[in-house]
Design a protein around this motif. Sequence first.
Motif, PDB file in Angstrom:
ATOM      1  N   GLU A 278      40.527  39.234  50.840  1.00 52.94           N
ATOM      2  CA  GLU A 278      41.612  40.162  50.695  1.00 52.94           C
ATOM      3  C   GLU A 278      42.651  39.707  49.459  1.00 52.94           C
ATOM      4  N   ASN A 280      43.630  38.882  45.503  1.00 51.34           N
ATOM      5  CA  ASN A 280      43.733  39.645  44.106  1.00 51.34           C
ATOM      6  C   ASN A 280      42.856  38.919  43.223  1.00 51.34           C
ATOM      7  N   GLN A 283      36.683  38.995  42.727  1.00 50.33           N
ATOM      8  CA  GLN A 283      36.154  38.236  43.731  1.00 50.33           C
ATOM      9  C   GLN A 283      34.765  38.095  43.761  1.00 50.33           C
TER      10      GLN A 283
END
Length: 301
Positions: A278, A280, A283
Amino acid sequence: VPRTDGPAEFLCEYTDRVKKFPVMRGAMLTDRDVPEDDMKTMADWGAKLVRYQIAYFKPNKTKCGIWSEERMCEEYLKWLDGKIDNVVSVLAWAEKYDMYVLVDLHDVPGGQHAPEQGSHWKYCNDHRLFYSRAYLDCFMESWRRIATRIKGHPRLYGYDIINDGETFWNVTAMGSTVRNRVLSLTGNGEDINTGNCFINCDLANLLMYGNANSLDAVKQFGPLVKEVHAKDGKYPKFDNPYDLGSEVPIPTGDVDFPGVIKELKRVGFKGAITIECELNGSQLDYLEKTRKYLQKLIDKK
């Protein structure tokens, strides 16, 4: 979802059972006025899974702090018995429309209640089940009733044992007490003893809430752990214990991943280790790097 395309490092082999299992798309439904038509509509849209909440236990606010814990538990179990009837109906509809149901005990005895409880909210909240024997026993009895009633149903996908917790107490100071209570909920697997209650262990959430050490939890739960969420985080700060600890990239936080993986291998863990991210920013690179890190720990002799 089983796939044969994509980067090689993100592909894995699936068992025949997984390959034949339907794609699990769906939604969360509360137990307030869920008619059969809603299930049919979801099925028409192609949904296969429902997370069904057992929720909205709201004792009269004038009773909070006045009723004894024993009386509150008595009222809760009466309420729960009616809600289990609803679960049975939803499972029947799921069977009719070729769907599955994840049963979520969203409101637990001695757990969180809605803000409209006003000034009495603090007496009904704060997850007393973590430091009240009466609420802990009621919680165990709740799951005995649920699991016994619906055990073995062909459309039962699984259980959400307890929803995200919260507490207004100093979670750092309460850490050892809360940890011991959390780890005692299932004990050696015989407290509920229905044979169908297991654990998805979220490694970071345990410590981000200030509630438990991840490695201790895995050691205590042992073979009851059937799935793991791989996420890293920090304990709440000592000077600000009312806020959650922060999520950080694996392995820069307080989760002992080498120790956790070693313990999982020791108890013969065969479930999924799912990377939960989760954070920022980009990813994909993080997921690839983290997968390689975890795979190295898994392959270590």
